[in-house]
Design a protein around this motif. Structure first.
Motif, short mmCIF file in Angstrom:
data_model
loop_
_atom_site.label_atom_id
_atom_site.label_comp_id
_atom_site.label_asym_id
_atom_site.label_seq_id
_atom_site.Cartn_x
_atom_site.Cartn_y
_atom_site.Cartn_z
N LEU A 299 0.87 -1.15 -0.05
CA LEU A 299 -0.20 -0.14 -0.14
C LEU A 299 0.98 1.19 -0.08
CD1 LEU A 299 -2.53 -0.96 2.81
CD2 LEU A 299 -2.74 -1.13 0.12
N TYR A 300 0.53 2.43 -0.70
CA TYR A 300 1.29 3.48 -0.83
C TYR A 300 0.37 4.65 -0.68
CZ TYR A 300 4.88 0.47 -2.43
OH TYR A 300 5.59 -0.62 -2.71
N PHE A 301 0.62 5.65 -0.13
CA PHE A 301 -0.08 7.05 -0.14
C PHE A 301 0.32 7.95 -1.23
CE2 PHE A 301 -0.83 5.87 4.36
CZ PHE A 301 -2.03 5.47 4.22
N ASP A 302 1.40 7.97 -1.88
CA ASP A 302 1.82 8.72 -2.84
C ASP A 302 1.51 8.37 -4.30
OD1 ASP A 302 3.81 6.83 -2.65
OD2 ASP A 302 5.34 7.75 -2.79
N ARG A 303 1.85 9.19 -5.34
CA ARG A 303 1.68 9.01 -6.72
C ARG A 303 2.96 7.97 -7.04
NH1 ARG A 303 4.38 11.83 -10.66
NH2 ARG A 303 4.62 13.59 -9.25
N ARG A 304 2.51 6.71 -7.50
CA ARG A 304 3.67 5.81 -8.06
C ARG A 304 4.22 5.73 -9.34
NH1 ARG A 304 5.99 4.95 -3.55
NH2 ARG A 304 7.13 3.06 -4.65
N ASN A 305 5.27 5.44 -9.69
CA ASN A 305 5.94 4.93 -10.79
C ASN A 305 5.92 3.49 -10.79
OD1 ASN A 305 7.71 7.60 -10.04
ND2 ASN A 305 7.03 7.71 -12.05
N ALA A 306 6.21 2.85 -9.91
CA ALA A 306 6.08 1.32 -9.77
C ALA A 306 6.12 1.04 -8.34
CB ALA A 306 7.35 0.86 -10.41
N ASP A 307 5.85 -0.32 -7.94
CA ASP A 307 5.83 -0.85 -6.66
C ASP A 307 7.10 -1.07 -6.16
OD1 ASP A 307 5.33 -2.57 -4.50
OD2 ASP A 307 4.30 -4.11 -5.47
N ALA A 308 7.51 -0.45 -5.16
CA ALA A 308 8.80 -0.53 -4.38
C ALA A 308 9.07 -1.99 -3.70
CB ALA A 308 9.03 0.64 -3.52
N LYS A 309 8.00 -2.83 -3.41
CA LYS A 309 8.15 -3.93 -3.03
C LYS A 309 8.32 -4.89 -4.24
CE LYS A 309 5.81 -7.26 0.17
NZ LYS A 309 4.36 -7.72 0.48
N GLY A 310 7.53 -5.03 -5.04
CA GLY A 310 7.25 -6.12 -5.98
C GLY A 310 7.88 -5.62 -7.49
N GLY A 311 7.81 -4.44 -7.56
CA GLY A 311 8.46 -3.79 -8.99
C GLY A 311 7.19 -3.90 -9.99
N GLY A 312 6.19 -4.49 -9.58
CA GLY A 312 5.14 -4.17 -10.59
C GLY A 312 4.40 -2.72 -10.76
N THR A 313 3.87 -2.82 -12.11
CA THR A 313 3.37 -1.29 -12.40
C THR A 313 1.85 -1.18 -12.39
OG1 THR A 313 3.43 -1.68 -14.44
CG2 THR A 313 5.33 -0.70 -13.64
N GLU A 314 0.94 -2.08 -11.86
CA GLU A 314 -0.47 -2.06 -11.86
C GLU A 314 -0.77 -1.67 -10.53
OE1 GLU A 314 -3.42 -4.69 -13.92
OE2 GLU A 314 -1.32 -5.67 -14.59
N PHE A 315 -1.64 -0.65 -10.33
CA PHE A 315 -2.24 -0.33 -8.94
C PHE A 315 -3.67 -0.16 -8.99
CE2 PHE A 315 2.19 1.13 -8.91
CZ PHE A 315 2.69 0.78 -7.72
N ARG A 316 -4.22 -0.45 -7.89
CA ARG A 316 -5.95 -0.10 -7.75
C ARG A 316 -5.96 0.68 -6.57
NH1 ARG A 316 -6.53 -6.60 -7.54
NH2 ARG A 316 -5.48 -6.80 -5.64
N ARG A 317 -7.07 1.28 -6.39
CA ARG A 317 -7.51 2.34 -5.24
C ARG A 317 -8.06 1.52 -4.35
NH1 ARG A 317 -4.81 6.53 -3.95
NH2 ARG A 317 -6.14 8.30 -3.30
N LYS A 318 -7.57 1.46 -3.06
CA LYS A 318 -7.98 0.94 -2.00
C LYS A 318 -8.66 1.57 -0.83
CE LYS A 318 -7.10 -2.89 1.51
NZ LYS A 318 -6.30 -4.13 1.91
N LYS A 319 -9.89 1.46 -0.54
CA LYS A 319 -10.19 2.31 0.61
C LYS A 319 -9.89 1.71 2.05
CE LYS A 319 -14.96 3.58 2.51
NZ LYS A 319 -16.35 3.66 2.41
N LEU A 320 -9.24 2.56 2.90
CA LEU A 320 -8.89 2.11 3.99
C LEU A 320 -10.16 2.27 5.18
CD1 LEU A 320 -5.20 3.37 3.95
CD2 LEU A 320 -6.04 1.18 3.16
N ALA A 321 -9.86 1.51 6.18
CA ALA A 321 -10.55 1.70 7.51
C ALA A 321 -10.38 3.03 8.30
CB ALA A 321 -10.47 0.42 8.43
#
Lengths: 405, 133
Positions: free
Chosen positions: B31-53
Motif C-alpha cells: 500500500l502507498y499513499f503517494d503517486r507511484r511509478n512502480a511498486d517498491a516492494k514487488g516491482g509491478g506497475t499496476e495499482f488499484r485504489r483501496k479504501k482504508l478503514a
C-alpha cells in the motif's frame, strides 16, 4: 577472525578536529585541518594520495573536495564528492576503500566535513508562505499546504522518538527512563573526550526534566548542531608492507565495510524504518569480518537521539532481541559494561557534523585500537564497530581490528 | 459553505463518509499513499485504489513540544495501524497531550477538521485520530 588474503585495506592515519561551533573558520579550514592531520598522523604527504573521497552533505554541489585540494595540494588525483544523508562520511571512506580494492590506488584520503551553525530543527521542509495563498494540490501526495504538525511530525526529534516508541510497542519493557539513561551515559562518557562539543555530566533526573522536545526525547537526549571534520588515510595491505615498522604497528585493519539502504517494509511508508537496514548492514559486516557481537570491545553507533541509540543495541545485536531496555538498565553499554557504546560521548555530546560523523566514529575506534585514547582508553581493545544511519535511508557499518600486517 | 479540498489526495471527502485511500499494488498488495511509478516492494506497475478503514490502533507516538512556527504545541503525532491494513501518520486529538492519556496500542478512530482557508475562501480539510471510546 577473517584470514589475511592480501586484499585488506588498512587505516594508516586518522584525525578529527575539535567538534563545536567554529565561527572563526570556514568549511575548508576544517577539512584542511583534518586532512593534513590525518596525513601527518600517517607520516605521508598529499603526494602519496591517489584518490580523495570528500563527504559534505549540505555543500554537496560545491565541489568541496576540489576546494580542499586547492588549499592542501592540487595533484590531479580523482575526487569523489559524496552525499549520502548521515552516512555521508562513511560513504566517502568506503569510496576510497573500494577504489583501493579495485586496484586503482594504493593509498587514499577520505575527509568528512560539515558546518551546521545554529541550524535549528532539521526535517521541517514543506511549503512556506509564497504571497497569495491558493490551495492547489502539488507533489506526490497532492498536498495543498504544509503538513508538518498538521498530519503528525517529520521533524527529527519526533521521527526518532516515534522510532523508539515503536520499539517499546513491539517489545515492551522500555519507557522514558530507559531512553533517558542512554543520554545520561553519553554525557558522562563525553567528560573524558576533549574533542567533544560538550563535556558536561548530567544526572538522570536532569536529563529527564530538561526541556521536552518531542516526548520521550528531552533537549539533553538530542544531538546538537555541530561544526567539525574528520579524516582518514587508507592504504592497501600490499603497500602497507612496504612502509616503516612504526607505520605498520599503528595501522588498523578494516575487517568489514557494509553499506545498505532501506528495503521495502510495510510501516516505512509513513515512518522511516531505521531498523531493517541497520540489521542488514550489521549482519553483512559480522559475516565478512568473521566477528560476533560478543567479540566487540567497543562500539560507536549513531545516537542522533537517545531513542535511536537504544533501538540500535538490538539492531546491532549487542543484546538479545527485545532486551535493549534491560541492556541499558544493566549498564551494558557503559564504558565499564559488557560492550562499551559511544565512549566518545556519541553524537549526543560529541556532536553531529553530518558529513564528518561517519569518519569521526572511525577515528574514535581506531584511536582505542591503537591504545592512544588517553583517559578514555578502553584497555586492551582489539575489535570495534562503527555505525551510522541517515534517513532516506543509508546505513554504514565498519568493523575495525587491531592486527599484525 | 465554500469549497472544500482535502489536505492531501489520499484523504477522500467527496465519496461517502471521509476516509483514506491508498494505492494497492496488484502484484504484491503493498500500500502507498503517494503517486507511484512502480511498486517498491514487488516491482509491478499496476495499482488499484483501496479504501482504508477509519479505525485502528496506535503503534507509536510522540508529543511534540518544539515544532515549526504557526503550529500550536504540545500536540501528539501518532502512527496508526488501520484495521484491515495500512499504517498512517497523523495527529492524535481530543485527548490531553501527555503520556498518562496517550497509550501505545490504544484504539482510535479517524476524524476530520478544517486546517485552514485560502484567499479564495477554499477550506482545506485535514484528518486526525481520536480515542475510539
Amino acid at each position: 577472525m577473517s584470514g589475511d588474503n592480501g586484499d585488506n585495506v588498512w587505516i594508516l592515519g586518522a584525525y578529527m578536529t575539535k567538534f563545536g561551533r567554529h565561527t572563526d573558520k570556514d568549511l575548508i579550514d576544517l577539512a584542511s585541518e583534518s586532512a593534513l592531520g590525518a596525513m601527518k598522523d600517517a607520516d605521508v604527504t598529499i603526494h602519496d594520495m591517489e584518490v580523495l573521497g570528500c563527504g559534505s552533505l549540505f555543500n554537496a554541489q560545491a565541489g568541496v573536495g576540489q576546494q580542499l585540494q586547492k588549499q592542501i595540494g592540487q595533484t590531479g588525483i580523482p575526487v569523489y564528492n559524496v552525499a549520502n544523508a548521515c552516512a555521508t562520511g562513511a560513504t566517502a571512506l568506503r569510496t576510497v576503500l573500494l577504489t583501493i580494492k579495485a586496484g586503482e590506488a594504493d593509498m587514499g584520503l577520505a575527509v568528512g566535513v560539515e558546518q551546521m551553525g545554529k541550524g535549528g530543527l532539521l526535517g521541517a521542509g514543506g511549503k512556506g508562505d509564497r504571497g497569495r495563498k491558493v490551495y492547489e494540490p502539488s507533489g506526490r501526495y497532492g498536498s495543498v499546504m504544509q503538513v508538518e504538525g498538521v498530519l503528525g511530525t517529520g521533524l527529527m526529534p519526533g521521527v526518532f522518538a516515534q522510532a523508539g516508541m515503536e520499539y517499546a510497542y513491539e517489545h515492551g519493557g522500555v519507557d522514558f527512563e530507559q531512553f533517558a539513561k542512554v543520554a545520561e551515559k553519553n554525557h558522562a562518557h563525553s567528560t573524558l573526550n576533549p574533542l567533544a562539543h560538550y563535556q558536561k555530566q548530567f544526572t538522570l533526573d536532569e536529563v529527564m526534566t530538561a526541556e521536552m522536545m518531542s516526548y520521550p526525547n528531552t533537549l539533553l537526549m538530542c544531538c546538537p548542531n555541530t561544526d567539525g571534520s574528520a579524516a582518514v588515510v587508507l592504504v592497501s595491505e600490499e603497500k602497507l608492507r612496504t612502509l616503516s615498522r612504526d607505520q605498520q604497528k599503528r595501522a588498523v585493519k578494516i575487517s568489514a565495510s557494509a553499506l545498505t539502504t532501506d528495503p521495502w517494509t510495510e510501516h516505512a511508508q509513513v515512518q522511516p524504518d531505521v531498523n531493517t537496514l541497520t540489521r542488514n548492514a550489521a549482519k553483512q559486516a559480522y559475516e565478512t569480518a568473521g566477528v560476533s557481537p560478543q567479540d566487540l570491545d567497543l562500539v560507536e553507533l549513531h545516537d542522533c537521539f537517545a531513542t535511536a541509540e537504544l533501538i540500535h543495541y538490538d539492531n546491532l545485536m549487542l543484546c538479545p532481541p527485545g532486551d535493549a531496555g534491560k541492556f541499558i538498565d544493566e549498564r551494558g553499554p557503559w564504558r565499564d559494561g559488557q560492550t562499551p557504546v559511544n565512549v566518545s560521548g556519541g553524537l549526543i555530546s560529541k556532536g553531529h557534523p553530518i558529513g564528518a560523523t561517519g569518519i569521526a566514529n572511525v577515528f574514535e575506534v581506531t584511536t582505542h585500537l591503537r591504545g592512544e585514547a588517553g583517559d578514555r582508553q578502553i584497555e586492551g581493545a582489539k575489535v570495534g564497530l562503527t555505525h551510522v544511519i541517515g534517513l532516506g535511508s543509508a546505513c554504514a557499518v565498519h568493523i575495525l581490528e587491531k592486527a599484525a600486517v | 459553505m465554500g469549497k472544500q479540498v482535502p489536505i492531501v489526495d489520499y484523504l477522500v471527502i467527496d465519496d461517502g463518509s471521509p476516509h483514506l485511500a491508498a494505492w494497492e499494488s496488484v502484484d504484491s498488495g503493498a500500500l502507498y499513499f503517494d503517486r507511484r511509478n512502480a511498486d517498491a516492494k514487488g516491482g509491478g506497475t499496476e495499482f488499484r485504489r483501496k479504501k482504508l478503514a477509519t479505525t485502528g490502533k496506535v503503534r507509536s507516538f510522540t508529543i511534540v513540544n518544539r515544532g515549526v512556527p504557526g503550529i500550536p504545541v504540545p500536540y501528539v503525532s501518532a502512527l496508526v495501524d488501520l484495521d484491515g491494513g495500512g499504517t498512517v501518520k497523523a495527529n492524535l486529538t481530543n485527548t490531553p497531550p501527555d503520556p498518562e492519556h496517550v497509550k501505545l496500542g490504544m484504539a482510535v478512530k479517524m476524524t476530520t477538521f478544517p486546517a485552514g482557508t485560502d484567499d479564495d475562501g477554499t477550506e482545506a480539510i485535514a484528518f486526525a485520530f481520536e480515542p475510539a471510546s
